[in-house]
Design an enzyme around this catalytic site. Sequence first.
Site, PDB file in Angstrom:
ATOM      1  N   ASN A   7       0.778   1.385 -14.250  1.00 15.93           N
ATOM      2  CA  ASN A   7       1.875   1.037 -13.343  1.00 15.93           C
ATOM      3  C   ASN A   7       1.564  -0.329 -12.740  1.00 15.93           C
ATOM      4  O   ASN A   7       0.542  -0.498 -12.069  1.00 15.93           O
ATOM      5  CB  ASN A   7       1.978   2.122 -12.257  1.00 15.93           C
ATOM      6  N   ASP A   9       3.470  -2.174 -10.614  1.00 18.14           N
ATOM      7  CA  ASP A   9       4.248  -2.532  -9.416  1.00 18.14           C
ATOM      8  C   ASP A   9       3.465  -3.405  -8.444  1.00 18.14           C
ATOM      9  O   ASP A   9       4.012  -4.314  -7.826  1.00 18.14           O
ATOM     10  CB  ASP A   9       4.672  -1.265  -8.653  1.00 18.14           C
ATOM     11  N   HIS A  10       2.178  -3.102  -8.279  1.00 16.87           N
ATOM     12  CA  HIS A  10       1.436  -3.805  -7.225  1.00 16.87           C
ATOM     13  C   HIS A  10       1.056  -5.224  -7.600  1.00 16.87           C
ATOM     14  O   HIS A  10       0.713  -6.016  -6.723  1.00 16.87           O
ATOM     15  CB  HIS A  10       0.238  -2.975  -6.768  1.00 16.87           C
ATOM     16  N   ARG A  18       4.275 -13.627  -1.366  1.00 19.60           N
ATOM     17  CA  ARG A  18       4.315 -15.075  -1.204  1.00 19.60           C
ATOM     18  C   ARG A  18       5.640 -15.684  -1.665  1.00 19.60           C
ATOM     19  O   ARG A  18       6.131 -16.642  -1.087  1.00 19.60           O
ATOM     20  CB  ARG A  18       3.149 -15.695  -1.994  1.00 19.60           C
ATOM     21  N   HIS A  52       8.477   0.678 -11.323  1.00 17.34           N
ATOM     22  CA  HIS A  52       9.464   1.340 -10.467  1.00 17.34           C
ATOM     23  C   HIS A  52      10.400   0.259  -9.937  1.00 17.34           C
ATOM     24  O   HIS A  52       9.984  -0.571  -9.125  1.00 17.34           O
ATOM     25  CB  HIS A  52       8.726   2.048  -9.319  1.00 17.34           C
ATOM     26  N   ARG A  54      12.715  -0.350  -7.540  1.00 13.62           N
ATOM     27  CA  ARG A  54      13.214   0.297  -6.326  1.00 13.62           C
ATOM     28  C   ARG A  54      14.540  -0.313  -5.909  1.00 13.62           C
ATOM     29  O   ARG A  54      14.807  -1.487  -6.162  1.00 13.62           O
ATOM     30  CB  ARG A  54      12.200   0.125  -5.189  1.00 13.62           C
ATOM     31  N   ARG A  58      11.536  -4.197  -3.594  1.00 15.69           N
ATOM     32  CA  ARG A  58      10.417  -4.730  -2.826  1.00 15.69           C
ATOM     33  C   ARG A  58       9.288  -5.282  -3.691  1.00 15.69           C
ATOM     34  O   ARG A  58       8.502  -6.074  -3.243  1.00 15.69           O
ATOM     35  CB  ARG A  58       9.868  -3.687  -1.852  1.00 15.69           C
ATOM     36  N   HIS A  59       9.211  -4.813  -4.937  1.00 13.98           N
ATOM     37  CA  HIS A  59       8.173  -5.400  -5.803  1.00 13.98           C
ATOM     38  C   HIS A  59       8.757  -5.833  -7.149  1.00 13.98           C
ATOM     39  O   HIS A  59       9.038  -6.996  -7.355  1.00 13.98           O
ATOM     40  CB  HIS A  59       6.923  -4.515  -5.923  1.00 13.98           C
ATOM     41  N   GLU A  79      10.601   3.914 -13.802  1.00 12.55           N
ATOM     42  CA  GLU A  79      10.761   4.865 -12.692  1.00 12.55           C
ATOM     43  C   GLU A  79      11.975   4.443 -11.889  1.00 12.55           C
ATOM     44  O   GLU A  79      12.129   3.254 -11.567  1.00 12.55           O
ATOM     45  CB  GLU A  79       9.548   4.833 -11.771  1.00 12.55           C
ATOM     46  N   THR A 109       5.032   4.172  -0.165  1.00 11.45           N
ATOM     47  CA  THR A 109       5.063   4.436  -1.600  1.00 11.45           C
ATOM     48  C   THR A 109       5.757   5.785  -1.780  1.00 11.45           C
ATOM     49  O   THR A 109       6.128   6.424  -0.794  1.00 11.45           O
ATOM     50  CB  THR A 109       3.635   4.449  -2.198  1.00 11.45           C
ATOM     51  N   THR A 110       5.973   6.198  -3.032  1.00 13.41           N
ATOM     52  CA  THR A 110       6.688   7.451  -3.268  1.00 13.41           C
ATOM     53  C   THR A 110       5.954   8.603  -2.590  1.00 13.41           C
ATOM     54  O   THR A 110       4.772   8.814  -2.836  1.00 13.41           O
ATOM     55  CB  THR A 110       6.789   7.715  -4.780  1.00 13.41           C
ATOM     56  N   GLU A 160       6.441  14.784 -14.733  1.00 15.88           N
ATOM     57  CA  GLU A 160       5.218  14.124 -14.262  1.00 15.88           C
ATOM     58  C   GLU A 160       4.803  14.854 -12.994  1.00 15.88           C
ATOM     59  O   GLU A 160       5.541  14.855 -12.000  1.00 15.88           O
ATOM     60  CB  GLU A 160       5.467  12.641 -13.976  1.00 15.88           C
ATOM     61  N   HIS A 200       0.038   9.484  -9.508  1.00 15.09           N
ATOM     62  CA  HIS A 200       0.040   9.135  -8.089  1.00 15.09           C
ATOM     63  C   HIS A 200      -1.316   9.411  -7.431  1.00 15.09           C
ATOM     64  O   HIS A 200      -1.767  10.548  -7.394  1.00 15.09           O
ATOM     65  CB  HIS A 200       1.130   9.865  -7.288  1.00 15.09           C
ATOM     66  N   GLY A 222      -1.611   3.213 -11.104  1.00 16.98           N
ATOM     67  CA  GLY A 222      -1.296   1.852 -10.692  1.00 16.98           C
ATOM     68  C   GLY A 222      -2.256   1.271  -9.675  1.00 16.98           C
ATOM     69  O   GLY A 222      -3.083   0.417  -9.985  1.00 16.98           O
ATOM     70  N   HIS A 223      -2.176   1.778  -8.448  1.00 13.55           N
ATOM     71  CA  HIS A 223      -2.859   1.137  -7.331  1.00 13.55           C
ATOM     72  C   HIS A 223      -4.354   0.963  -7.564  1.00 13.55           C
ATOM     73  O   HIS A 223      -4.915  -0.105  -7.300  1.00 13.55           O
ATOM     74  CB  HIS A 223      -2.597   1.942  -6.044  1.00 13.55           C
TER      75      HIS A 223
HETATM   76  N1  PXP Z   1       3.833   7.922 -10.940  1.00 13.26           N
HETATM   77  C1  PXP Z   1       4.884   7.804 -10.092  1.00 13.26           C
HETATM   78  C2  PXP Z   1       6.093   8.614 -10.383  1.00 13.26           C
HETATM   79  C3  PXP Z   1       4.852   6.931  -9.000  1.00 13.26           C
HETATM   80  O1  PXP Z   1       5.907   6.832  -8.170  1.00 13.26           O
HETATM   81  C4  PXP Z   1       3.691   6.164  -8.791  1.00 13.26           C
HETATM   82  C5  PXP Z   1       3.628   5.201  -7.644  1.00 13.26           C
HETATM   83  O2  PXP Z   1       4.582   4.218  -7.780  1.00 13.26           O
HETATM   84  C6  PXP Z   1       2.626   6.295  -9.699  1.00 13.26           C
HETATM   85  C7  PXP Z   1       2.720   7.194 -10.754  1.00 13.26           C
HETATM   86  C8  PXP Z   1       1.374   5.488  -9.569  1.00 13.26           C
HETATM   87  O3  PXP Z   1       0.723   5.830  -8.396  1.00 13.26           O
HETATM   88  P1  PXP Z   1      -0.554   4.995  -7.956  1.00 13.26           P
HETATM   89  O4  PXP Z   1      -0.108   3.587  -7.696  1.00 13.26           O
HETATM   90  O5  PXP Z   1      -1.013   5.699  -6.721  1.00 13.26           O
HETATM   91  O6  PXP Z   1      -1.550   5.057  -9.069  1.00 13.26           O
END
Ligand code: PXP
Length: 247
Positions: A7, A9-10, A18, A52, A54, A58-59, A79, A109-110, A160, A200, A222-223
């Site tokens: 993932n 997103d971050h 920025r 994702h 959104r 936001r990202h 997502e 976050t979700t 999931e 997640h 992701g994170h």
């Molecule tokens: N799966 C889903 C459905 C999510 O919403 C997220 C967070 O955006 C993730 C996986 C990834 O989570 P994490 O960033 O905590 O690894």
Amino acid sequence: MILLGVNIDHCATLRQARYRQAAATAGGAVEPDPVTFALLAEHAGADGITVHLREDRRHIQERDVWRLREGIATRLNLEMTCTPAMTRFALKLRPDSVCLVPENRAEITTEGGLDVLAHRRRVAKCVDAMNAAGIATSLFIDPVAAHIQLAAELGAPWIELHTGAYAHAYFSRRRAKQLGRLRDGAVRAHGLGLVVNAGHGINYVNIAELRMLPHIHELNIGHSIVSRALFTGLGEAVREMKARMNP
Ligand code: PXP
């Protein structure tokens, strides 16, 4: 083999911190680029890329998603919340899969899985539209029997399982119970013929336990990967800057 969906997103979160107002034409100055990040993740073995989009943007931005659709070699997992607008977007984009998630503008976050029971009609409409278009739908749900059952009844081929509650409980006495819920959920879903993914809050520590869950097809992470990349890549980033400062 458990598959890894990265993932990204971050990576976009960092860019938006920025360059929220920057024009797309600003090109390479707008960094870090999530598409480059995705390509590197694939090069390192990622089996798929998850984003994702959104509603508050936001990202990840729409443009990122279109560039990913063009540029990546693995699978694109989108997502999204199950609104008519996002359903239309997904049908135009044609990702390899969509994962329906709840969305709340105030959340960081979700938080929590999709309440399939409460949103049954909306979810059913979206799943039907995706099935008709040949796009696999995954429902991001808590390991609750009624939600798993309904996912199967609505014809979603994948779920999931939300691992966030387990991740939060990791250093507490509730951890074993949360792990048990995930295990039971995975067994139940597999018994109903669903493909079982999870995601997640998965990190480099709790993966040792989560990888032992039965029937897991793919983990979306992701994170912790983006965070780890800051450290594992930091040395090279500082060395390169110093070298360019004093060639
Ligand atoms: N799966 C889903 C459905 C999510 O919403 C997220 C967070 O955006 C993730 C996986 C990834 O989570 P994490 O960033 O905590 O690894």
